[in-house]
Write a protein that holds these residues in place. Sequence first.
Motif, PDB file in Angstrom:
ATOM      1  N   TYR A  89     -11.969  -5.248   3.155  1.00 39.65           N
ATOM      2  CA  TYR A  89     -11.338  -6.168   2.425  1.00 39.65           C
ATOM      3  C   TYR A  89     -12.525  -7.341   2.214  1.00 39.65           C
ATOM      4  O   TYR A  89     -13.418  -7.521   3.081  1.00 39.65           O
ATOM      5  CB  TYR A  89     -10.270  -6.794   2.902  1.00 39.65           C
ATOM      6  CG  TYR A  89      -8.974  -6.068   2.816  1.00 39.65           C
ATOM      7  CD1 TYR A  89      -8.624  -4.919   3.551  1.00 39.65           C
ATOM      8  CD2 TYR A  89      -7.916  -6.260   1.639  1.00 39.65           C
ATOM      9  CE1 TYR A  89      -7.459  -4.180   3.595  1.00 39.65           C
ATOM     10  CE2 TYR A  89      -6.860  -5.270   1.512  1.00 39.65           C
ATOM     11  CZ  TYR A  89      -6.470  -4.348   2.747  1.00 39.65           C
ATOM     12  OH  TYR A  89      -5.540  -3.829   2.614  1.00 39.65           O
TER      13      TYR A  89
ATOM     14  N   GLN B 246     -12.850 -11.572   1.003  1.00 36.70           N
ATOM     15  CA  GLN B 246     -12.299 -12.950   0.588  1.00 36.70           C
ATOM     16  C   GLN B 246     -13.587 -13.829   0.023  1.00 36.70           C
ATOM     17  O   GLN B 246     -14.293 -14.273   0.908  1.00 36.70           O
ATOM     18  CB  GLN B 246     -11.642 -13.411   1.779  1.00 36.70           C
ATOM     19  CG  GLN B 246     -10.620 -14.543   1.519  1.00 36.70           C
ATOM     20  CD  GLN B 246      -9.830 -15.147   2.866  1.00 36.70           C
ATOM     21  OE1 GLN B 246     -10.287 -14.822   3.643  1.00 36.70           O
ATOM     22  NE2 GLN B 246      -8.809 -15.729   2.287  1.00 36.70           N
TER      23      GLN B 246
ATOM     24  N   VAL C 142      -7.408 -12.451  -0.219  1.00 40.09           N
ATOM     25  CA  VAL C 142      -7.945 -11.379   0.449  1.00 40.09           C
ATOM     26  C   VAL C 142      -7.897 -10.238  -0.558  1.00 40.09           C
ATOM     27  O   VAL C 142      -6.673  -9.696  -0.965  1.00 40.09           O
ATOM     28  CB  VAL C 142      -7.239 -11.177   1.849  1.00 40.09           C
ATOM     29  CG1 VAL C 142      -7.867  -9.825   2.403  1.00 40.09           C
ATOM     30  CG2 VAL C 142      -7.118 -12.195   2.759  1.00 40.09           C
TER      31      VAL C 142
ATOM     32  N   MET D  73     -16.555 -13.403   2.560  1.00 38.45           N
ATOM     33  CA  MET D  73     -16.303 -12.885   4.045  1.00 38.45           C
ATOM     34  C   MET D  73     -15.746 -11.440   3.583  1.00 38.45           C
ATOM     35  O   MET D  73     -14.747 -11.225   2.822  1.00 38.45           O
ATOM     36  CB  MET D  73     -15.121 -13.618   4.514  1.00 38.45           C
ATOM     37  CG  MET D  73     -14.893 -13.240   6.062  1.00 38.45           C
ATOM     38  SD  MET D  73     -16.133 -13.659   7.088  1.00 38.45           S
ATOM     39  CE  MET D  73     -15.541 -15.433   7.624  1.00 38.45           C
TER      40      MET D  73
ATOM     41  N   PHE E 294     -13.924  -8.352   5.482  1.00 39.12           N
ATOM     42  CA  PHE E 294     -13.333  -8.015   6.627  1.00 39.12           C
ATOM     43  C   PHE E 294     -13.001  -6.605   6.618  1.00 39.12           C
ATOM     44  O   PHE E 294     -12.738  -5.855   5.750  1.00 39.12           O
ATOM     45  CB  PHE E 294     -11.643  -8.707   6.486  1.00 39.12           C
ATOM     46  CG  PHE E 294     -11.824 -10.109   6.700  1.00 39.12           C
ATOM     47  CD1 PHE E 294     -11.593 -11.037   5.626  1.00 39.12           C
ATOM     48  CD2 PHE E 294     -11.729 -10.587   7.825  1.00 39.12           C
ATOM     49  CE1 PHE E 294     -11.327 -12.419   5.802  1.00 39.12           C
ATOM     50  CE2 PHE E 294     -11.734 -12.141   8.005  1.00 39.12           C
ATOM     51  CZ  PHE E 294     -11.405 -12.743   7.024  1.00 39.12           C
TER      52      PHE E 294
END
Lengths: 115, 113
Positions: A35, A37, A43, A89, A91
Amino acid sequence: EPEVTQTPSHQVTQMGQEVILRCVPISNHLYFYWYRQILGQKVEFLVSFYNNEISEKSEIFDDQFSVERPDGSNFTLKIRSTKLEDSAMYFCASREGGLVGNTIYFGEGSWLTVV
Amino acid sequence: GENVEQHPSTLSVQEGDSAVIKCTYSDSASNYFPWYKQELGKRPQLIIDIRSNVGEKKDQRIAVTLNKTAKHFSLHITETQPEDSAVYFCAASRNQAGTALIFGKGTTLSVSS
């Protein structure tokens, strides 16, 4: 408690460069996810991976992106030629398996800055 | 594909008050609805989830309700505390191996003492 681990925690790269983000999912988990963001936003799903192949991918996951499970423990996301808008970011997440109700666990994230 | 709408985007309450966050989803086949709490710079962490065969679930000060007919679900936090301040995300998913978890845009909850 087992955790999803990600490296690097932060990477700065030049636009056009290739980036590989690495993840070690929880050891008995079978489903893996990436994922992203963007700062201050939601997200967003990129891709899911099961049994050494992509299960589902979003529109974001275009030809610039690829995933791989090179060995029994690592799960990587490659961005072939980074763009400024790839700054986010990222993930990694994993899930044990069985019914979709099993919890998805997220790693701490890799913060990518493209300059 | 699935689309999840979340409201409000920001919510400010006084310590001890209740907070309610609402989400709607579009895919009638979705049947798993988790809620995640994300503190600044940290990973999303699951706080509670509900499946479509259940209408309500409670865990101490947190409860989630689901209305499948209307395709909406809500998070209720009672007796809020300053440490509840964070961004809360709802999400939805279909019951299928490897299916994506689709998130709402998040609600920034601020609890002032």
